[in-house]
Motif scaffolding. Sequence first.
Motif, PDB file in Angstrom:
ATOM      1  N   ALA A  94       0.853  -1.194   0.000  1.00 15.47           N
ATOM      2  CA  ALA A  94       0.000   0.000   0.000  1.00 15.47           C
ATOM      3  C   ALA A  94       0.885   1.238   0.000  1.00 15.47           C
ATOM      4  CB  ALA A  94      -0.891   0.004   1.238  1.00 15.47           C
ATOM      5  N   PRO A  95       0.488   2.273  -0.715  1.00 11.53           N
ATOM      6  CA  PRO A  95       1.270   3.513  -0.728  1.00 11.53           C
ATOM      7  C   PRO A  95       1.403   4.103   0.672  1.00 11.53           C
ATOM      8  CG  PRO A  95      -0.478   3.583  -2.378  1.00 11.53           C
ATOM      9  CD  PRO A  95      -0.699   2.357  -1.545  1.00 11.53           C
ATOM     10  N   LEU A  96       2.573   4.679   0.959  1.00  6.58           N
ATOM     11  CA  LEU A  96       2.785   5.323   2.247  1.00  6.58           C
ATOM     12  C   LEU A  96       2.283   6.757   2.244  1.00  6.58           C
ATOM     13  CD1 LEU A  96       6.388   4.059   3.049  1.00  6.58           C
ATOM     14  CD2 LEU A  96       4.212   3.247   3.987  1.00  6.58           C
ATOM     15  N   ASN A  97       2.003   7.301   1.057  1.00  3.43           N
ATOM     16  CA  ASN A  97       1.528   8.680   0.917  1.00  3.43           C
ATOM     17  C   ASN A  97       2.482   9.688   1.527  1.00  3.43           C
ATOM     18  OD1 ASN A  97      -0.854   7.889  -0.446  1.00  3.43           O
ATOM     19  ND2 ASN A  97      -1.779   7.348   1.508  1.00  3.43           N
ATOM     20  N   VAL A  98       3.792   9.446   1.358  1.00  2.00           N
ATOM     21  CA  VAL A  98       4.806  10.388   1.825  1.00  2.00           C
ATOM     22  C   VAL A  98       4.912  11.502   0.788  1.00  2.00           C
ATOM     23  CG1 VAL A  98       7.255  10.678   2.367  1.00  2.00           C
ATOM     24  CG2 VAL A  98       6.069   8.581   3.034  1.00  2.00           C
ATOM     25  N   PRO A  99       4.775  12.767   1.211  1.00  2.00           N
ATOM     26  CA  PRO A  99       4.870  13.851   0.235  1.00  2.00           C
ATOM     27  C   PRO A  99       6.278  13.937  -0.338  1.00  2.00           C
ATOM     28  CG  PRO A  99       4.632  14.727   2.472  1.00  2.00           C
ATOM     29  CD  PRO A  99       4.530  13.239   2.560  1.00  2.00           C
ATOM     30  N   ARG A 100       6.360  14.209  -1.619  1.00  2.00           N
ATOM     31  CA  ARG A 100       7.644  14.353  -2.303  1.00  2.00           C
ATOM     32  C   ARG A 100       7.702  15.763  -2.868  1.00  2.00           C
ATOM     33  NH1 ARG A 100       5.519   9.331  -3.297  1.00  2.00           N
ATOM     34  NH2 ARG A 100       6.799   7.616  -2.610  1.00  2.00           N
ATOM     35  N   THR A 101       8.576  16.582  -2.322  1.00  2.00           N
ATOM     36  CA  THR A 101       8.693  17.975  -2.737  1.00  2.00           C
ATOM     37  C   THR A 101       9.680  18.077  -3.894  1.00  2.00           C
ATOM     38  OG1 THR A 101       8.309  18.639  -0.453  1.00  2.00           O
ATOM     39  CG2 THR A 101       9.239  20.296  -1.933  1.00  2.00           C
ATOM     40  N   PRO A 102       9.262  18.654  -5.021  1.00  2.00           N
ATOM     41  CA  PRO A 102      10.175  18.798  -6.159  1.00  2.00           C
ATOM     42  C   PRO A 102      11.384  19.657  -5.795  1.00  2.00           C
ATOM     43  CG  PRO A 102       7.908  19.274  -6.813  1.00  2.00           C
ATOM     44  CD  PRO A 102       7.919  19.145  -5.322  1.00  2.00           C
ATOM     45  N   THR A 103      12.534  19.285  -6.335  1.00  2.00           N
ATOM     46  CA  THR A 103      13.773  20.026  -6.078  1.00  2.00           C
ATOM     47  C   THR A 103      14.031  21.087  -7.132  1.00  2.00           C
ATOM     48  OG1 THR A 103      15.145  18.526  -7.391  1.00  2.00           O
ATOM     49  CG2 THR A 103      14.805  17.964  -5.048  1.00  2.00           C
ATOM     50  N   GLY A 104      13.390  20.954  -8.285  1.00  2.00           N
ATOM     51  CA  GLY A 104      13.652  21.867  -9.388  1.00  2.00           C
ATOM     52  C   GLY A 104      14.710  21.342 -10.342  1.00  2.00           C
ATOM     53  N   HIS A 105      15.351  20.244  -9.985  1.00  2.00           N
ATOM     54  CA  HIS A 105      16.343  19.599 -10.847  1.00  2.00           C
ATOM     55  C   HIS A 105      15.665  18.379 -11.462  1.00  2.00           C
ATOM     56  CE1 HIS A 105      19.820  17.226 -12.068  1.00  2.00           C
ATOM     57  NE2 HIS A 105      20.507  18.348 -12.034  1.00  2.00           N
ATOM     58  N   PRO A 106      15.422  18.384 -12.777  1.00  2.00           N
ATOM     59  CA  PRO A 106      14.639  17.306 -13.397  1.00  2.00           C
ATOM     60  C   PRO A 106      15.179  15.904 -13.135  1.00  2.00           C
ATOM     61  CG  PRO A 106      15.016  19.089 -14.964  1.00  2.00           C
ATOM     62  CD  PRO A 106      15.827  19.408 -13.750  1.00  2.00           C
ATOM     63  N   GLY A 107      16.497  15.726 -13.166  1.00  2.00           N
ATOM     64  CA  GLY A 107      17.070  14.397 -12.940  1.00  2.00           C
ATOM     65  C   GLY A 107      16.826  13.897 -11.523  1.00  2.00           C
ATOM     66  N   ILE A 108      16.959  14.790 -10.552  1.00  2.00           N
ATOM     67  CA  ILE A 108      16.731  14.419  -9.150  1.00  2.00           C
ATOM     68  C   ILE A 108      15.243  14.155  -8.923  1.00  2.00           C
ATOM     69  CG2 ILE A 108      16.896  15.204  -6.754  1.00  2.00           C
ATOM     70  CD1 ILE A 108      19.622  14.613  -8.124  1.00  2.00           C
ATOM     71  N   ASP A 109      14.402  15.031  -9.460  1.00  2.00           N
ATOM     72  CA  ASP A 109      12.961  14.859  -9.283  1.00  2.00           C
ATOM     73  C   ASP A 109      12.478  13.534  -9.877  1.00  2.00           C
ATOM     74  OD1 ASP A 109      12.835  17.267  -7.962  1.00  2.00           O
ATOM     75  OD2 ASP A 109      12.159  18.396  -9.712  1.00  2.00           O
ATOM     76  N   ALA A 110      13.047  13.133 -10.995  1.00  2.00           N
ATOM     77  CA  ALA A 110      12.670  11.852 -11.610  1.00  2.00           C
ATOM     78  C   ALA A 110      13.033  10.688 -10.687  1.00  2.00           C
ATOM     79  CB  ALA A 110      13.348  11.683 -12.960  1.00  2.00           C
ATOM     80  N   GLN A 111      14.190  10.770 -10.040  1.00  2.00           N
ATOM     81  CA  GLN A 111      14.605   9.702  -9.126  1.00  2.00           C
ATOM     82  C   GLN A 111      13.702   9.667  -7.893  1.00  2.00           C
ATOM     83  OE1 GLN A 111      16.774   7.323  -9.819  1.00  2.00           O
ATOM     84  NE2 GLN A 111      17.066   8.318 -11.799  1.00  2.00           N
ATOM     85  N   VAL A 112      13.354  10.823  -7.368  1.00  2.00           N
ATOM     86  CA  VAL A 112      12.474  10.871  -6.193  1.00  2.00           C
ATOM     87  C   VAL A 112      11.099  10.300  -6.545  1.00  2.00           C
ATOM     88  CG1 VAL A 112      11.315  12.421  -4.550  1.00  2.00           C
ATOM     89  CG2 VAL A 112      13.731  12.763  -5.099  1.00  2.00           C
ATOM     90  N   ARG A 113      10.586  10.642  -7.732  1.00  2.00           N
ATOM     91  CA  ARG A 113       9.295  10.065  -8.162  1.00  2.00           C
ATOM     92  C   ARG A 113       9.396   8.551  -8.298  1.00  2.00           C
ATOM     93  NH1 ARG A 113       9.343  14.602 -11.428  1.00  2.00           N
ATOM     94  NH2 ARG A 113      10.061  13.373 -13.207  1.00  2.00           N
TER      95      ARG A 113
END
Length: 89
Positions: A25-44
């Motif tokens: 089940a999803p943990l529903n942890v918020p993921r705040t974008p960093t503004g760096h597309p490569g990092i944001d893709a990894q966090v997603r």
Amino acid sequence: MNDAVPETEPGQAPPQNDGGPAAPAPLNVPRTPTGHPGIDAQVRRLADADHLATDGHVEVYENVHRGLRDALTALDTRPGPPSNHGHRS
């Protein structure tokens, strides 16, 4: 609606079944974008672990770790102006 699987509120753990492991089940942890597309893709990409059994998390985490490490390495190798450090006149 399926009566076999009761719904849960966001952030609430799903109910345990008949003694076996809980379903992923999803943990529903918020993921705040960093503004760096490569990092944001990894966090997603971390959200992929939400739908896997616990033993599948390691592969996702290792993949994300590799991606983040590669992104940091790319920052170090990015071309820039020549440095005068270490050169004395």
